[in-house]
Design an enzyme around this catalytic site. Structure first.
Site, PDB file in Angstrom:
ATOM      1  N   GLU A  91       0.373  -1.111  -0.001  1.00 58.33           N
ATOM      2  CA  GLU A  91       0.142  -0.042   0.417  1.00 58.33           C
ATOM      3  C   GLU A  91       1.028   0.844   0.016  1.00 58.33           C
ATOM      4  O   GLU A  91       1.103   2.029   0.964  1.00 58.33           O
ATOM      5  CB  GLU A  91      -1.294  -0.059   1.106  1.00 58.33           C
ATOM      6  CG  GLU A  91      -2.119   1.158   0.930  1.00 58.33           C
ATOM      7  CD  GLU A  91      -3.330   0.974   2.194  1.00 58.33           C
ATOM      8  OE1 GLU A  91      -3.372   2.532   2.217  1.00 58.33           O
ATOM      9  OE2 GLU A  91      -2.411   0.266   3.276  1.00 58.33           O
ATOM     10  N   HIS A 105       0.068   7.494   6.083  1.00 55.48           N
ATOM     11  CA  HIS A 105       0.778   7.688   5.626  1.00 55.48           C
ATOM     12  C   HIS A 105       1.967   8.542   5.528  1.00 55.48           C
ATOM     13  O   HIS A 105       1.549  10.268   5.096  1.00 55.48           O
ATOM     14  CB  HIS A 105       1.485   7.155   3.957  1.00 55.48           C
ATOM     15  CG  HIS A 105       0.099   6.001   4.309  1.00 55.48           C
ATOM     16  ND1 HIS A 105       0.880   4.979   2.803  1.00 55.48           N
ATOM     17  CD2 HIS A 105      -1.132   5.121   4.290  1.00 55.48           C
ATOM     18  CE1 HIS A 105      -0.185   4.002   2.883  1.00 55.48           C
ATOM     19  NE2 HIS A 105      -1.140   4.221   3.891  1.00 55.48           N
ATOM     20  N   HIS A 158      -5.895   6.183  -1.473  1.00 52.72           N
ATOM     21  CA  HIS A 158      -5.621   7.324  -1.187  1.00 52.72           C
ATOM     22  C   HIS A 158      -4.949   8.563  -2.332  1.00 52.72           C
ATOM     23  O   HIS A 158      -3.525   9.149  -2.991  1.00 52.72           O
ATOM     24  CB  HIS A 158      -3.399   6.996  -0.338  1.00 52.72           C
ATOM     25  CG  HIS A 158      -3.887   6.025   0.729  1.00 52.72           C
ATOM     26  ND1 HIS A 158      -3.871   7.261   1.565  1.00 52.72           N
ATOM     27  CD2 HIS A 158      -3.873   4.983   1.058  1.00 52.72           C
ATOM     28  CE1 HIS A 158      -3.524   6.474   2.529  1.00 52.72           C
ATOM     29  NE2 HIS A 158      -4.279   5.210   2.336  1.00 52.72           N
ATOM     30  N   ASN A 209     -12.380   6.215   2.581  1.00 53.65           N
ATOM     31  CA  ASN A 209     -11.464   6.385   2.810  1.00 53.65           C
ATOM     32  C   ASN A 209      -9.788   6.727   2.572  1.00 53.65           C
ATOM     33  O   ASN A 209      -9.922   6.341   0.929  1.00 53.65           O
ATOM     34  CB  ASN A 209     -11.355   5.858   4.009  1.00 53.65           C
ATOM     35  CG  ASN A 209     -11.885   5.398   5.008  1.00 53.65           C
ATOM     36  OD1 ASN A 209     -11.988   6.410   6.106  1.00 53.65           O
ATOM     37  ND2 ASN A 209     -13.098   4.287   5.168  1.00 53.65           N
ATOM     38  N   GLY A 228     -17.490   0.711  12.292  1.00 52.14           N
ATOM     39  CA  GLY A 228     -18.280   2.221  12.181  1.00 52.14           C
ATOM     40  C   GLY A 228     -17.551   3.472  13.002  1.00 52.14           C
ATOM     41  O   GLY A 228     -17.912   4.287  12.905  1.00 52.14           O
ATOM     42  N   ASP A 245      -7.750  -4.103   7.616  1.00 54.19           N
ATOM     43  CA  ASP A 245      -7.075  -2.502   8.002  1.00 54.19           C
ATOM     44  C   ASP A 245      -6.407  -2.573   9.528  1.00 54.19           C
ATOM     45  O   ASP A 245      -5.568  -1.611   9.501  1.00 54.19           O
ATOM     46  CB  ASP A 245      -7.805  -0.942   7.619  1.00 54.19           C
ATOM     47  CG  ASP A 245      -5.915  -0.479   7.086  1.00 54.19           C
ATOM     48  OD1 ASP A 245      -5.404  -0.267   6.641  1.00 54.19           O
ATOM     49  OD2 ASP A 245      -6.402   0.919   7.635  1.00 54.19           O
ATOM     50  N   LEU A 254      -7.021   8.511  12.007  1.00 51.89           N
ATOM     51  CA  LEU A 254      -7.273   7.618  11.764  1.00 51.89           C
ATOM     52  C   LEU A 254      -6.004   6.604  11.089  1.00 51.89           C
ATOM     53  O   LEU A 254      -5.421   7.221  10.277  1.00 51.89           O
ATOM     54  CB  LEU A 254      -8.017   6.845  11.026  1.00 51.89           C
ATOM     55  CG  LEU A 254      -9.427   7.688  11.923  1.00 51.89           C
ATOM     56  CD1 LEU A 254     -10.748   6.619  10.899  1.00 51.89           C
ATOM     57  CD2 LEU A 254      -9.718   6.502  13.082  1.00 51.89           C
TER      58      LEU A 254
END
Length: 386
Positions: free
Chosen positions: A131, A143, A197, A221, A251, A277, A310
Protein backbone atom coordinates in the site's frame (compact mmCIF):
# COMPACT_ATOMS: atom_id res chain seq x y z
CA UNK A 1 -2.69 -34.28 5.25
CA UNK A 2 -3.04 -37.61 3.43
CA UNK A 3 -5.97 -39.09 5.39
CA UNK A 4 -9.68 -38.41 5.35
CA UNK A 5 -11.81 -36.38 7.73
CA UNK A 6 -15.49 -35.68 8.03
CA UNK A 7 -17.00 -32.79 9.97
CA UNK A 8 -20.44 -33.80 11.18
CA UNK A 9 -23.31 -32.21 13.08
CA UNK A 10 -22.75 -28.62 11.95
CA UNK A 11 -24.96 -26.47 9.79
CA UNK A 12 -22.74 -25.99 6.74
CA UNK A 13 -22.56 -22.88 4.53
CA UNK A 14 -20.54 -23.58 1.40
CA UNK A 15 -20.47 -19.94 0.27
CA UNK A 16 -23.60 -20.36 -1.81
CA UNK A 17 -26.14 -22.45 0.13
CA UNK A 18 -26.75 -23.88 3.59
CA UNK A 19 -26.67 -27.64 4.17
CA UNK A 20 -28.39 -29.24 7.13
CA UNK A 21 -27.96 -32.84 8.24
CA UNK A 22 -24.78 -33.12 6.19
CA UNK A 23 -21.06 -33.74 6.64
CA UNK A 24 -18.11 -31.94 5.11
CA UNK A 25 -15.65 -34.44 3.64
CA UNK A 26 -11.96 -33.56 3.56
CA UNK A 27 -9.21 -35.44 1.80
CA UNK A 28 -5.57 -34.40 1.38
CA UNK A 29 -6.34 -30.89 2.62
CA UNK A 30 -9.13 -30.26 0.12
CA UNK A 31 -12.90 -30.39 0.17
CA UNK A 32 -14.08 -33.73 -1.20
CA UNK A 33 -17.72 -32.80 -0.97
CA UNK A 34 -20.74 -32.23 1.25
CA UNK A 35 -22.92 -35.31 1.68
CA UNK A 36 -25.78 -36.48 3.84
CA UNK A 37 -24.41 -37.51 7.22
CA UNK A 38 -25.54 -41.08 6.69
CA UNK A 39 -23.59 -41.27 3.43
CA UNK A 40 -20.26 -40.18 4.91
CA UNK A 41 -17.52 -42.81 4.62
CA UNK A 42 -16.93 -44.85 7.75
CA UNK A 43 -13.14 -44.91 7.38
CA UNK A 44 -12.77 -41.13 7.80
CA UNK A 45 -11.75 -39.48 11.07
CA UNK A 46 -14.85 -37.88 12.53
CA UNK A 47 -14.93 -34.35 13.96
CA UNK A 48 -18.14 -33.76 15.91
CA UNK A 49 -19.37 -30.19 15.39
CA UNK A 50 -22.90 -30.51 16.72
CA UNK A 51 -24.62 -27.19 17.34
CA UNK A 52 -22.05 -25.18 15.38
CA UNK A 53 -21.97 -23.32 12.08
CA UNK A 54 -19.33 -24.34 9.52
CA UNK A 55 -18.47 -21.54 7.10
CA UNK A 56 -15.68 -20.73 4.62
CA UNK A 57 -12.55 -19.27 6.20
CA UNK A 58 -12.22 -15.51 6.01
CA UNK A 59 -9.84 -13.83 3.55
CA UNK A 60 -8.38 -10.45 4.53
CA UNK A 61 -6.65 -8.48 1.77
CA UNK A 62 -5.40 -5.65 3.99
CA UNK A 63 -3.66 -6.62 7.23
CA UNK A 64 -0.90 -4.36 8.51
CA UNK A 65 -0.25 -6.41 11.61
CA UNK A 66 -1.53 -8.44 14.53
CA UNK A 67 -0.41 -10.23 17.67
CA UNK A 68 1.98 -7.39 18.48
CA UNK A 69 3.75 -7.47 15.09
CA UNK A 70 3.55 -4.83 12.35
CA UNK A 71 4.94 -5.68 8.92
CA UNK A 72 6.53 -2.23 8.60
CA UNK A 73 8.40 -2.81 11.85
CA UNK A 74 9.09 -6.55 11.53
CA UNK A 75 9.40 -7.38 7.80
CA UNK A 76 10.55 -10.94 8.52
CA UNK A 77 9.35 -14.51 8.21
CA UNK A 78 8.68 -14.62 11.95
CA UNK A 79 6.79 -11.33 11.77
CA UNK A 80 4.49 -12.69 9.06
CA UNK A 81 3.98 -15.90 11.04
CA UNK A 82 2.97 -13.86 14.09
CA UNK A 83 0.47 -11.84 12.05
CA UNK A 84 -1.11 -14.90 10.43
CA UNK A 85 -1.44 -16.70 13.76
CA UNK A 86 -3.05 -13.69 15.42
CA UNK A 87 -5.77 -13.41 12.79
CA UNK A 88 -6.46 -17.15 12.66
CA UNK A 89 -7.96 -16.73 16.14
CA UNK A 90 -10.68 -14.62 14.53
CA UNK A 91 -11.48 -16.93 11.62
CA UNK A 92 -9.08 -15.58 8.99
CA UNK A 93 -7.55 -18.44 7.03
CA UNK A 94 -5.81 -16.41 4.29
CA UNK A 95 -4.46 -12.89 4.38
CA UNK A 96 -2.21 -10.39 2.65
CA UNK A 97 0.30 -8.90 5.12
CA UNK A 98 0.32 -5.24 4.13
CA UNK A 99 3.29 -2.89 3.97
CA UNK A 100 2.27 0.74 3.98
CA UNK A 101 4.44 3.51 2.55
CA UNK A 102 8.06 3.00 3.58
CA UNK A 103 11.58 3.08 2.18
CA UNK A 104 12.80 1.06 -0.80
CA UNK A 105 14.89 -1.05 1.54
CA UNK A 106 11.93 -1.89 3.76
CA UNK A 107 9.83 -2.92 0.79
CA UNK A 108 12.59 -5.24 -0.44
CA UNK A 109 12.81 -6.83 3.02
CA UNK A 110 9.04 -7.34 3.11
CA UNK A 111 9.08 -8.96 -0.32
CA UNK A 112 11.92 -11.27 0.70
CA UNK A 113 9.99 -12.27 3.83
CA UNK A 114 6.86 -12.88 1.77
CA UNK A 115 8.73 -15.08 -0.68
CA UNK A 116 10.13 -17.07 2.25
CA UNK A 117 6.65 -17.41 3.78
CA UNK A 118 5.25 -18.86 0.59
CA UNK A 119 8.21 -21.21 0.18
CA UNK A 120 7.56 -22.42 3.73
CA UNK A 121 3.84 -22.94 2.94
CA UNK A 122 3.02 -20.84 5.99
CA UNK A 123 -0.59 -21.40 7.09
CA UNK A 124 -2.68 -18.32 6.38
CA UNK A 125 -0.17 -16.56 4.13
CA UNK A 126 -1.73 -15.62 0.78
CA UNK A 127 0.74 -13.06 -0.55
CA UNK A 128 1.53 -9.38 0.02
CA UNK A 129 -0.25 -6.06 -0.27
CA UNK A 130 2.02 -3.08 -0.96
CA UNK A 131 0.00 0.00 0.00
CA UNK A 132 2.20 2.77 -1.32
CA UNK A 133 4.56 4.55 -1.60
CA UNK A 134 3.11 5.65 -4.96
CA UNK A 135 0.19 7.58 -3.49
CA UNK A 136 -1.07 11.16 -3.33
CA UNK A 137 0.25 13.44 -0.59
CA UNK A 138 -3.10 15.25 -0.68
CA UNK A 139 -4.80 12.05 0.51
CA UNK A 140 -1.96 10.59 2.56
CA UNK A 141 -3.98 9.66 5.65
CA UNK A 142 -1.49 8.19 8.15
CA UNK A 143 1.17 7.55 5.48
CA UNK A 144 4.41 9.48 5.90
CA UNK A 145 4.40 12.22 3.21
CA UNK A 146 8.20 12.28 3.17
CA UNK A 147 8.20 8.72 1.80
CA UNK A 148 5.51 9.15 -0.86
CA UNK A 149 6.96 9.31 -4.39
CA UNK A 150 6.30 8.48 -8.06
CA UNK A 151 6.68 4.94 -9.33
CA UNK A 152 9.99 4.50 -11.16
CA UNK A 153 11.20 1.81 -13.53
CA UNK A 154 13.07 0.09 -10.70
CA UNK A 155 9.89 -0.06 -8.59
CA UNK A 156 7.93 -1.60 -11.43
CA UNK A 157 10.68 -4.10 -12.15
CA UNK A 158 10.87 -5.24 -8.52
CA UNK A 159 7.13 -5.89 -8.34
CA UNK A 160 7.02 -7.69 -11.68
CA UNK A 161 9.94 -9.88 -10.62
CA UNK A 162 8.43 -11.04 -7.32
CA UNK A 163 4.79 -11.78 -8.12
CA UNK A 164 5.26 -15.40 -9.11
CA UNK A 165 7.34 -16.19 -6.04
CA UNK A 166 4.78 -14.51 -3.77
CA UNK A 167 1.76 -16.24 -5.26
CA UNK A 168 -0.52 -13.22 -4.88
CA UNK A 169 0.32 -9.54 -4.90
CA UNK A 170 -1.89 -6.49 -4.51
CA UNK A 171 -0.56 -2.95 -4.89
CA UNK A 172 -2.38 0.23 -3.93
CA UNK A 173 -1.45 3.17 -6.14
CA UNK A 174 -2.69 6.67 -6.90
CA UNK A 175 -2.88 8.03 -10.46
CA UNK A 176 -1.02 11.12 -9.23
CA UNK A 177 2.16 9.06 -8.91
CA UNK A 178 1.54 6.10 -11.26
CA UNK A 179 0.98 6.07 -15.02
CA UNK A 180 -1.65 4.08 -16.87
CA UNK A 181 1.16 2.25 -18.68
CA UNK A 182 2.56 1.11 -15.34
CA UNK A 183 -0.88 -0.09 -14.26
CA UNK A 184 -1.23 -2.05 -17.51
CA UNK A 185 2.13 -3.71 -16.91
CA UNK A 186 1.26 -4.64 -13.33
CA UNK A 187 -2.18 -5.99 -14.21
CA UNK A 188 -0.79 -7.84 -17.20
CA UNK A 189 1.56 -9.72 -14.88
CA UNK A 190 -1.31 -10.86 -12.67
CA UNK A 191 -0.82 -8.23 -9.96
CA UNK A 192 -4.07 -6.88 -8.50
CA UNK A 193 -3.93 -3.09 -8.80
CA UNK A 194 -6.03 -1.10 -6.34
CA UNK A 195 -6.70 2.64 -6.47
CA UNK A 196 -6.32 4.39 -3.14
CA UNK A 197 -5.01 7.44 -1.31
CA UNK A 198 -5.89 9.53 -4.35
CA UNK A 199 -7.64 12.83 -5.01
CA UNK A 200 -8.31 12.35 -8.74
CA UNK A 201 -11.76 12.79 -10.23
CA UNK A 202 -14.26 10.34 -11.64
CA UNK A 203 -12.99 10.32 -15.24
CA UNK A 204 -9.39 9.68 -14.26
CA UNK A 205 -10.36 6.90 -11.87
CA UNK A 206 -12.45 5.27 -14.61
CA UNK A 207 -9.55 5.57 -17.06
CA UNK A 208 -7.26 3.76 -14.61
CA UNK A 209 -9.88 1.06 -14.14
CA UNK A 210 -9.93 0.61 -17.90
CA UNK A 211 -6.12 0.37 -17.82
CA UNK A 212 -6.33 -2.56 -15.42
CA UNK A 213 -7.05 -1.36 -11.87
CA UNK A 214 -9.31 -4.00 -10.33
CA UNK A 215 -10.35 -2.65 -6.98
CA UNK A 216 -10.36 0.35 -4.62
CA UNK A 217 -8.64 0.46 -1.23
CA UNK A 218 -10.78 1.17 1.87
CA UNK A 219 -13.77 2.78 0.14
CA UNK A 220 -14.55 6.37 1.21
CA UNK A 221 -11.29 6.76 3.11
CA UNK A 222 -8.34 8.70 1.66
CA UNK A 223 -10.03 9.37 -1.68
CA UNK A 224 -12.11 12.02 -3.44
CA UNK A 225 -15.71 11.73 -2.30
CA UNK A 226 -19.02 11.39 -4.09
CA UNK A 227 -20.30 14.78 -5.17
CA UNK A 228 -23.33 15.67 -7.25
CA UNK A 229 -21.23 17.26 -10.01
CA UNK A 230 -17.95 15.40 -9.49
CA UNK A 231 -18.54 11.77 -8.47
CA UNK A 232 -14.87 11.31 -7.50
CA UNK A 233 -13.17 8.00 -6.82
CA UNK A 234 -16.07 6.89 -4.62
CA UNK A 235 -18.44 7.43 -7.54
CA UNK A 236 -16.13 5.55 -9.89
CA UNK A 237 -15.94 2.62 -7.47
CA UNK A 238 -19.71 2.37 -7.23
CA UNK A 239 -20.54 3.04 -10.89
CA UNK A 240 -17.84 0.91 -12.53
CA UNK A 241 -18.85 -2.72 -12.73
CA UNK A 242 -15.31 -3.99 -13.20
CA UNK A 243 -14.13 -2.43 -9.92
CA UNK A 244 -14.41 -4.11 -6.54
CA UNK A 245 -14.01 -2.11 -3.33
CA UNK A 246 -12.66 -3.00 0.10
CA UNK A 247 -14.46 -1.51 3.09
CA UNK A 248 -13.51 -1.19 6.76
CA UNK A 249 -16.58 -2.04 8.84
CA UNK A 250 -15.65 -0.72 12.27
CA UNK A 251 -18.15 2.15 12.43
CA UNK A 252 -15.35 4.74 12.62
CA UNK A 253 -13.89 4.72 9.11
CA UNK A 254 -17.29 4.75 7.43
CA UNK A 255 -20.67 5.65 8.89
CA UNK A 256 -23.12 2.74 8.74
CA UNK A 257 -25.52 4.85 6.67
CA UNK A 258 -22.82 5.40 4.06
CA UNK A 259 -21.99 1.70 4.09
CA UNK A 260 -25.61 0.87 3.34
CA UNK A 261 -25.83 3.43 0.55
CA UNK A 262 -22.68 2.02 -1.05
CA UNK A 263 -23.88 -1.58 -0.81
CA UNK A 264 -27.21 -0.72 -2.39
CA UNK A 265 -25.62 1.44 -5.07
CA UNK A 266 -22.71 -0.78 -6.15
CA UNK A 267 -22.86 -1.81 -9.78
CA UNK A 268 -21.80 -5.40 -10.45
CA UNK A 269 -20.25 -7.73 -11.14
CA UNK A 270 -17.69 -6.06 -8.88
CA UNK A 271 -18.51 -6.39 -5.18
CA UNK A 272 -17.82 -4.58 -1.94
CA UNK A 273 -15.77 -6.83 0.33
CA UNK A 274 -14.55 -6.54 3.91
CA UNK A 275 -11.01 -5.67 4.97
CA UNK A 276 -9.81 -5.05 8.49
CA UNK A 277 -6.83 -2.73 7.88
CA UNK A 278 -5.76 -4.19 11.23
CA UNK A 279 -2.63 -3.06 13.02
CA UNK A 280 -0.35 -4.81 15.53
CA UNK A 281 -2.63 -4.55 18.61
CA UNK A 282 -5.14 -7.13 17.32
CA UNK A 283 -5.18 -10.01 19.77
CA UNK A 284 -3.19 -8.09 22.39
CA UNK A 285 -3.71 -5.60 25.24
CA UNK A 286 -1.38 -3.02 23.64
CA UNK A 287 -2.39 0.63 24.13
CA UNK A 288 0.06 2.15 21.65
CA UNK A 289 2.66 1.25 19.03
CA UNK A 290 4.99 2.96 16.56
CA UNK A 291 4.76 3.31 12.76
CA UNK A 292 7.55 5.02 10.81
CA UNK A 293 8.76 6.49 14.11
CA UNK A 294 5.35 7.97 15.00
CA UNK A 295 3.31 6.82 17.97
CA UNK A 296 -0.15 5.42 17.26
CA UNK A 297 -2.60 5.50 20.16
CA UNK A 298 -5.25 2.83 20.82
CA UNK A 299 -8.38 3.98 22.60
CA UNK A 300 -12.09 3.15 22.46
CA UNK A 301 -11.79 1.00 19.35
CA UNK A 302 -9.81 3.58 17.39
CA UNK A 303 -6.15 3.85 16.36
CA UNK A 304 -4.97 7.42 15.80
CA UNK A 305 -1.95 9.64 15.42
CA UNK A 306 -1.53 12.37 18.00
CA UNK A 307 -3.53 14.76 15.79
CA UNK A 308 -6.50 12.37 15.65
CA UNK A 309 -5.84 10.99 12.16
CA UNK A 310 -7.05 7.41 11.89
CA UNK A 311 -4.10 5.04 11.48
CA UNK A 312 -5.41 1.63 10.47
CA UNK A 313 -8.17 -0.13 12.36
CA UNK A 314 -8.62 -1.98 15.63
CA UNK A 315 -10.95 -4.70 14.37
CA UNK A 316 -10.76 -8.35 13.33
CA UNK A 317 -12.61 -9.99 10.45
CA UNK A 318 -15.18 -11.84 12.54
CA UNK A 319 -16.13 -8.57 14.25
CA UNK A 320 -16.45 -7.00 10.79
CA UNK A 321 -18.81 -9.77 9.71
CA UNK A 322 -20.88 -9.28 12.85
CA UNK A 323 -20.96 -5.52 12.27
CA UNK A 324 -22.46 -5.64 8.78
CA UNK A 325 -24.85 -8.39 9.86
CA UNK A 326 -26.05 -6.75 13.07
CA UNK A 327 -25.69 -3.03 12.32
CA UNK A 328 -26.54 -3.02 8.61
CA UNK A 329 -29.01 -5.88 8.70
CA UNK A 330 -27.29 -7.92 6.01
CA UNK A 331 -28.17 -11.62 5.93
CA UNK A 332 -25.44 -13.60 7.63
CA UNK A 333 -24.80 -15.40 4.34
CA UNK A 334 -23.97 -12.13 2.58
CA UNK A 335 -21.85 -10.91 5.49
CA UNK A 336 -19.81 -14.12 5.26
CA UNK A 337 -19.45 -13.80 1.48
CA UNK A 338 -18.06 -10.29 1.96
CA UNK A 339 -15.30 -11.83 4.08
CA UNK A 340 -14.62 -14.94 2.00
CA UNK A 341 -16.06 -15.42 -1.50
CA UNK A 342 -15.76 -11.81 -2.64
CA UNK A 343 -12.11 -11.32 -1.59
CA UNK A 344 -11.29 -14.60 -3.36
CA UNK A 345 -12.95 -13.24 -6.50
CA UNK A 346 -10.88 -10.05 -6.28
CA UNK A 347 -7.62 -11.98 -6.14
CA UNK A 348 -8.61 -14.45 -8.85
CA UNK A 349 -8.36 -17.44 -6.50
CA UNK A 350 -12.01 -18.49 -6.38
CA UNK A 351 -11.13 -21.88 -7.83
CA UNK A 352 -9.55 -22.90 -4.54
CA UNK A 353 -10.39 -20.30 -1.87
CA UNK A 354 -13.45 -18.53 -0.48
CA UNK A 355 -16.00 -21.30 -0.89
CA UNK A 356 -16.33 -24.91 0.27
CA UNK A 357 -16.89 -26.66 -3.04
CA UNK A 358 -15.33 -29.90 -4.29
CA UNK A 359 -11.62 -29.36 -4.95
CA UNK A 360 -11.25 -26.16 -2.95
CA UNK A 361 -8.86 -25.84 -0.03
CA UNK A 362 -10.41 -27.05 3.23
CA UNK A 363 -10.17 -23.62 4.88
CA UNK A 364 -13.10 -23.14 7.23
CA UNK A 365 -14.26 -21.81 10.58
CA UNK A 366 -16.53 -23.42 13.14
CA UNK A 367 -18.69 -20.73 14.75
CA UNK A 368 -21.04 -20.81 17.70
CA UNK A 369 -24.66 -19.78 17.08
CA UNK A 370 -23.72 -16.42 18.64
CA UNK A 371 -21.00 -16.01 15.98
CA UNK A 372 -18.01 -16.68 18.16
CA UNK A 373 -15.03 -18.67 16.89
CA UNK A 374 -14.88 -22.26 18.13
CA UNK A 375 -12.03 -23.36 15.85
CA UNK A 376 -10.19 -22.40 12.67
CA UNK A 377 -8.94 -24.86 10.04
CA UNK A 378 -6.50 -24.29 7.17
CA UNK A 379 -5.98 -26.97 4.57
CA UNK A 380 -8.01 -29.36 6.68
CA UNK A 381 -5.74 -28.90 9.69
CA UNK A 382 -6.71 -27.35 13.01
CA UNK A 383 -4.76 -24.11 13.59
CA UNK A 384 -6.77 -22.59 16.43
CA UNK A 385 -9.30 -23.73 18.98
CA UNK A 386 -10.99 -21.54 21.56
Amino acid sequence: MTGKRKITGARIFDGIDWHDGCALLIEAGHVKGIVASGAAPGDAETIDARGLLLVPGFIDLQVNGGGGALLNEVPTLDGIRQICAAHAKFGTTALLPTLITDTREMRTKAIEAGVAARAAAMPGFLGLHLEGPHLSVARKGAHDPALIRPMEDADLAEMLACVNALGSLMVTVAPENTTKEQVRALAGAGIVVSLGHTDVGFETACAYAKAGARTVTHLFNAMSGLGHREPGVVGAALATGTLHAGMIADGFHVDPASMGIALRGKRGPGQIFLVTDAMSPIGTAMTSFFLNGREILRKDGRLTLADGTLAGADIDMLSSVRFVHEKLGLPIEEAIRMASAYPADVMGIASHKGRLLPGTDADFVLLTPELGVKSTWIGGELVFTA
